[in-house]
Write an enzyme that holds these catalytic residues in place. Sequence first.
Site, short mmCIF file in Angstrom:
data_model
loop_
_atom_site.label_atom_id
_atom_site.label_comp_id
_atom_site.label_asym_id
_atom_site.label_seq_id
_atom_site.Cartn_x
_atom_site.Cartn_y
_atom_site.Cartn_z
N LYS A 63 123.73 81.82 45.65
CA LYS A 63 122.91 80.68 46.07
C LYS A 63 122.07 80.14 44.91
CE LYS A 63 122.41 81.77 51.00
NZ LYS A 63 121.43 82.11 52.08
N ALA A 84 117.04 82.64 48.47
CA ALA A 84 116.75 83.88 49.18
C ALA A 84 117.74 84.06 50.32
CB ALA A 84 115.32 83.87 49.71
N ASP A 85 117.88 85.30 50.75
CA ASP A 85 118.73 85.59 51.90
C ASP A 85 118.16 86.81 52.61
OD1 ASP A 85 121.15 84.67 53.32
OD2 ASP A 85 121.85 86.72 52.95
N THR A 86 118.25 86.81 53.93
CA THR A 86 117.71 87.91 54.74
C THR A 86 118.79 88.42 55.68
OG1 THR A 86 115.47 86.97 54.67
CG2 THR A 86 115.92 88.57 56.41
#
Length: 206
Positions: A63, A84-86
């Site tokens: 990303k 960001a990624d969760t």
Amino acid sequence: MLSKNQIYLASRSPRRRELLHQIGVKFNLLMMRETLGRDIDVDEQPLANEVPADYIYRVTRAKADAGWKRILQRHLPVQPVLAADTIVTIDGCILGKPRDNAHAEEMLKILSGRSHQVLTAIGVGIHDTIQMRLSTSTVRFREISEREIRHYLANNNVLDKAGAYAIQGVAAAFIVEISGSYSGIMGLPLYETAQLLEEAGIAIFQ
């Protein structure tokens, strides 16, 4: 030339916007391709036998890289790009965003009465460098009845939320305890974010 004390946020998440505002970071939204008829910028499907930490590092790095390439393609002013990624993980399995309410109900039944981990990775890209951080927190749910799950899903949109819940919403009533970063569980760990931005030359405390 690097624009002073501003970044691009490569995320549609309103929660990440709120958290950046909370620590006074100025940002411009960098919208990625997610429309019909156009290729997506990042394939978020897990690879075969990919462990959660490897998955989230790979997706977040991709990303950030896609965001930086978009800046160059559009000839935008040069600023660091934050991605960001969760994900939610339990028993080594990745629980991403639910496909529909039936899938969300299945996820919440799995989480009911148990502890799970919430992983949020962040990446800050500038020129050819992407710096990464990972926040890992543990969340324990009480037992949740089927009636409670269905009532929750009927009154809350969870399709954009990893694990089918948001800690800052009604689902907080399900949580017995957390260990780790509250903001990381929301989707952007502020301690690690501030570290990366300072390293990229963005002065938060000035």
